[in-house]
Design a protein around this motif. Sequence first.
Motif, PDB file in Angstrom:
ATOM      1  N   ARG A  60       0.825  -1.205   0.000  1.00 53.35           N
ATOM      2  CA  ARG A  60       0.000   0.000   0.000  1.00 53.35           C
ATOM      3  C   ARG A  60       0.861   1.259   0.000  1.00 53.35           C
ATOM      4  O   ARG A  60       0.555   2.227  -0.718  1.00 53.35           O
ATOM      5  CB  ARG A  60      -0.923  -0.006   1.220  1.00 53.35           C
ATOM      6  N   LEU A  61       1.923   1.252   0.793  1.00 56.94           N
ATOM      7  CA  LEU A  61       2.817   2.417   0.817  1.00 56.94           C
ATOM      8  C   LEU A  61       3.406   2.680  -0.564  1.00 56.94           C
ATOM      9  O   LEU A  61       3.418   3.819  -1.048  1.00 56.94           O
ATOM     10  CB  LEU A  61       3.938   2.190   1.829  1.00 56.94           C
ATOM     11  N   GLY A  62       3.897   1.620  -1.209  1.00 57.55           N
ATOM     12  CA  GLY A  62       4.506   1.784  -2.519  1.00 57.55           C
ATOM     13  C   GLY A  62       3.516   2.204  -3.587  1.00 57.55           C
ATOM     14  O   GLY A  62       3.792   3.110  -4.388  1.00 57.55           O
ATOM     15  N   MET A  63       2.362   1.575  -3.616  1.00 57.57           N
ATOM     16  CA  MET A  63       1.397   1.866  -4.664  1.00 57.57           C
ATOM     17  C   MET A  63       0.710   3.214  -4.466  1.00 57.57           C
ATOM     18  O   MET A  63       0.268   3.836  -5.433  1.00 57.57           O
ATOM     19  CB  MET A  63       0.361   0.745  -4.748  1.00 57.57           C
ATOM     20  N   ASN A  64       0.613   3.682  -3.227  1.00 58.12           N
ATOM     21  CA  ASN A  64       0.118   5.042  -3.016  1.00 58.12           C
ATOM     22  C   ASN A  64       1.040   6.060  -3.671  1.00 58.12           C
ATOM     23  O   ASN A  64       0.579   7.017  -4.296  1.00 58.12           O
ATOM     24  CB  ASN A  64      -0.014   5.325  -1.512  1.00 58.12           C
ATOM     25  N   GLU A  65       2.345   5.844  -3.538  1.00 51.86           N
ATOM     26  CA  GLU A  65       3.298   6.769  -4.144  1.00 51.86           C
ATOM     27  C   GLU A  65       3.276   6.679  -5.668  1.00 51.86           C
ATOM     28  O   GLU A  65       3.359   7.692  -6.370  1.00 51.86           O
ATOM     29  CB  GLU A  65       4.709   6.482  -3.623  1.00 51.86           C
ATOM     30  N   ILE A  66       3.148   5.465  -6.189  1.00 49.05           N
ATOM     31  CA  ILE A  66       3.056   5.298  -7.647  1.00 49.05           C
ATOM     32  C   ILE A  66       1.793   5.957  -8.185  1.00 49.05           C
ATOM     33  O   ILE A  66       1.809   6.601  -9.244  1.00 49.05           O
ATOM     34  CB  ILE A  66       3.105   3.807  -8.008  1.00 49.05           C
ATOM     35  N   SER A  67       0.677   5.833  -7.459  1.00 52.23           N
ATOM     36  CA  SER A  67      -0.574   6.451  -7.887  1.00 52.23           C
ATOM     37  C   SER A  67      -0.475   7.970  -7.928  1.00 52.23           C
ATOM     38  O   SER A  67      -1.113   8.629  -8.763  1.00 52.23           O
ATOM     39  CB  SER A  67      -1.719   6.027  -6.955  1.00 52.23           C
ATOM     40  N   LYS A  68       0.342   8.530  -7.030  1.00 51.00           N
ATOM     41  CA  LYS A  68       0.529   9.985  -7.026  1.00 51.00           C
ATOM     42  C   LYS A  68       1.434  10.452  -8.162  1.00 51.00           C
ATOM     43  O   LYS A  68       1.280  11.542  -8.689  1.00 51.00           O
ATOM     44  CB  LYS A  68       1.122  10.425  -5.684  1.00 51.00           C
ATOM     45  N   ALA A  69       2.398   9.603  -8.523  1.00 47.90           N
ATOM     46  CA  ALA A  69       3.433  10.023  -9.469  1.00 47.90           C
ATOM     47  C   ALA A  69       3.059   9.811 -10.929  1.00 47.90           C
ATOM     48  O   ALA A  69       3.610  10.485 -11.805  1.00 47.90           O
ATOM     49  CB  ALA A  69       4.739   9.280  -9.161  1.00 47.90           C
ATOM     50  N   PHE A  70       2.132   8.867 -11.216  1.00 48.67           N
ATOM     51  CA  PHE A  70       1.842   8.517 -12.604  1.00 48.67           C
ATOM     52  C   PHE A  70       0.352   8.618 -12.888  1.00 48.67           C
ATOM     53  O   PHE A  70      -0.471   8.708 -11.973  1.00 48.67           O
ATOM     54  CB  PHE A  70       2.333   7.102 -12.909  1.00 48.67           C
ATOM     55  N   SER A  71       0.038   8.579 -14.158  1.00 45.41           N
ATOM     56  CA  SER A  71      -1.356   8.592 -14.576  1.00 45.41           C
ATOM     57  C   SER A  71      -2.040   7.309 -14.119  1.00 45.41           C
ATOM     58  O   SER A  71      -1.369   6.299 -13.865  1.00 45.41           O
ATOM     59  CB  SER A  71      -1.453   8.708 -16.098  1.00 45.41           C
ATOM     60  N   PRO A  72      -3.387   7.302 -14.026  1.00 47.13           N
ATOM     61  CA  PRO A  72      -4.079   6.081 -13.570  1.00 47.13           C
ATOM     62  C   PRO A  72      -3.742   4.853 -14.403  1.00 47.13           C
ATOM     63  O   PRO A  72      -3.518   3.778 -13.852  1.00 47.13           O
ATOM     64  CB  PRO A  72      -5.552   6.466 -13.689  1.00 47.13           C
ATOM     65  N   LYS A  73      -3.672   4.994 -15.735  1.00 44.23           N
ATOM     66  CA  LYS A  73      -3.410   3.816 -16.577  1.00 44.23           C
ATOM     67  C   LYS A  73      -2.013   3.261 -16.318  1.00 44.23           C
ATOM     68  O   LYS A  73      -1.835   2.044 -16.205  1.00 44.23           O
ATOM     69  CB  LYS A  73      -3.590   4.171 -18.048  1.00 44.23           C
ATOM     70  N   VAL A  74      -1.024   4.132 -16.224  1.00 45.02           N
ATOM     71  CA  VAL A  74       0.339   3.669 -15.938  1.00 45.02           C
ATOM     72  C   VAL A  74       0.393   3.037 -14.553  1.00 45.02           C
ATOM     73  O   VAL A  74       1.040   2.004 -14.347  1.00 45.02           O
ATOM     74  CB  VAL A  74       1.338   4.833 -16.040  1.00 45.02           C
ATOM     75  N   SER A  75      -0.297   3.636 -13.596  1.00 46.92           N
ATOM     76  CA  SER A  75      -0.310   3.100 -12.240  1.00 46.92           C
ATOM     77  C   SER A  75      -0.924   1.710 -12.207  1.00 46.92           C
ATOM     78  O   SER A  75      -0.389   0.794 -11.578  1.00 46.92           O
ATOM     79  CB  SER A  75      -1.086   4.038 -11.315  1.00 46.92           C
ATOM     80  N   TYR A  76      -2.052   1.504 -12.898  1.00 45.57           N
ATOM     81  CA  TYR A  76      -2.720   0.209 -12.883  1.00 45.57           C
ATOM     82  C   TYR A  76      -1.871  -0.873 -13.547  1.00 45.57           C
ATOM     83  O   TYR A  76      -1.806  -2.018 -13.082  1.00 45.57           O
ATOM     84  CB  TYR A  76      -4.081   0.300 -13.571  1.00 45.57           C
ATOM     85  N   ILE A  77      -1.217  -0.513 -14.657  1.00 45.28           N
ATOM     86  CA  ILE A  77      -0.351  -1.489 -15.334  1.00 45.28           C
ATOM     87  C   ILE A  77       0.823  -1.863 -14.434  1.00 45.28           C
ATOM     88  O   ILE A  77       1.196  -3.041 -14.319  1.00 45.28           O
ATOM     89  CB  ILE A  77       0.150  -0.931 -16.681  1.00 45.28           C
ATOM     90  N   THR A  78       1.399  -0.872 -13.758  1.00 46.98           N
ATOM     91  CA  THR A  78       2.501  -1.135 -12.827  1.00 46.98           C
ATOM     92  C   THR A  78       2.053  -2.043 -11.695  1.00 46.98           C
ATOM     93  O   THR A  78       2.752  -3.000 -11.322  1.00 46.98           O
ATOM     94  CB  THR A  78       3.035   0.186 -12.248  1.00 46.98           C
ATOM     95  N   GLN A  79       0.874  -1.766 -11.149  1.00 40.05           N
ATOM     96  CA  GLN A  79       0.339  -2.602 -10.077  1.00 40.05           C
ATOM     97  C   GLN A  79       0.130  -4.030 -10.555  1.00 40.05           C
ATOM     98  O   GLN A  79       0.469  -4.989  -9.844  1.00 40.05           O
ATOM     99  CB  GLN A  79      -0.990  -2.021  -9.583  1.00 40.05           C
TER     100      GLN A  79
END
Length: 415
Positions: A60-79
């Motif tokens: 959760r800590l990591g993905m919260n930061e990724i969600s802030k740094a990237f667009s939703p589509k990039v964030s979801y693919i990364t997740q």
Amino acid sequence: MKQIFLTLFFLVSVSEIFAQDSIPFQEPVVEKEYPFIIQDSPAALFTMRQSNEDFLSLYRLGMNEISKAFSPKVSYITQALFQMIFFQPLTHEEGHRSILTNAGIGSISRPFFNEYGAAYVTGVTDHTLIHLRNNYLPIFTRMYIGGVESDYAFQLREASLMNFGDESFQVLWMEYLLRKISVVGYYTMGLLKSDAVVEEEENELDRDIAGMDIYGAIRALHNPTMEFKRYINYADLQPEEIEFVKRVGWRSLLNLVDPTLFFHKGFNIKDKFHANFSLGYSMAPFGDFIDEHFWLRTRSLKTHFYFRQYENKDTWFPALGVDFADIPIVNHLSATVALHGWSQPKDLAFTQTEGKLGGGIDLLCKYRFPIHSRGNCTGISIDLGIIAKTQGFLPEEVAMDKHIGIRFGSSFWFK
């Protein structure tokens, strides 16, 4: 052997991402809590509960930061990629390993995919496994299902976080979706007559302890005195075992009866109550079980309760439980309490028709120290938990005997 549906999972998740410009998630939580268990009981490496809670907080800590740094589509693919390639195999193999560790058997978790696309738990001889089977059959059976048991308990943690409003759907929904598909995928392999496309390693210490998890567990339940075989294929199964393979495969589809997968927010009632439900299914050391889960959130109460129906070979045994989260006691002190009650077959036996009543209570107290600074951390707590249970199987609790355990940890709050 394991994760053979990775490509399918990825295609499903990516198609879902790009099929809609935005997903109507709930508003982000203003302040989020990240709990960590420092020491659990029994005190030997990580327990299943400890692995699930600690790794979920890190995720959760990591993905919260990724969600802030990237667009939703990039964030979801990364997740999706992180979940399938690293995170889910890690927690799954830790589930297997924790059962062996609690039984006093050393083993090595290898959660990175090998040339067969499989993650292993290794370092155990055939002699050790045969001794475990002959003397402690429920533990031996649970060794096989420990990975998918961990997956099932993990997604229940995620469901509570989302339904209690403690984590945003942007952060957890993708992991939740893929873990749901993973659980169903493991159980439905038998419906497809799938086999592990691997060659048995020459050195037994390099072999996976479980092989095809579900086939191994079903063989242990039905024919525990047969000649030991580490890697069981569909063609090795006896007729009664194949019938049980079909039973777990079809019942596992109940896990897809879950509004969170489709409606995301659950159900709001006059802006005062948030409610949701889901069905669930997984195996037990003596058979399997079906769950009905319900979540209710008000302005002052977070409640999760469930009804459960265990079944061994032919007999049903009822169970139920409830937990109340984050109950304020006094200033800075809160408590979470869970109550469980069950009837389970005597000696956790697959063919036993007589049940034995049991239950447990789990209490967790947190004392929070506020932090007044310009940073994002707003608080840190000292967490002390205790669980007391009778003999019996409780998902995610590795001890199946009568047990009193204490755990210690800490939680962090960030805005």
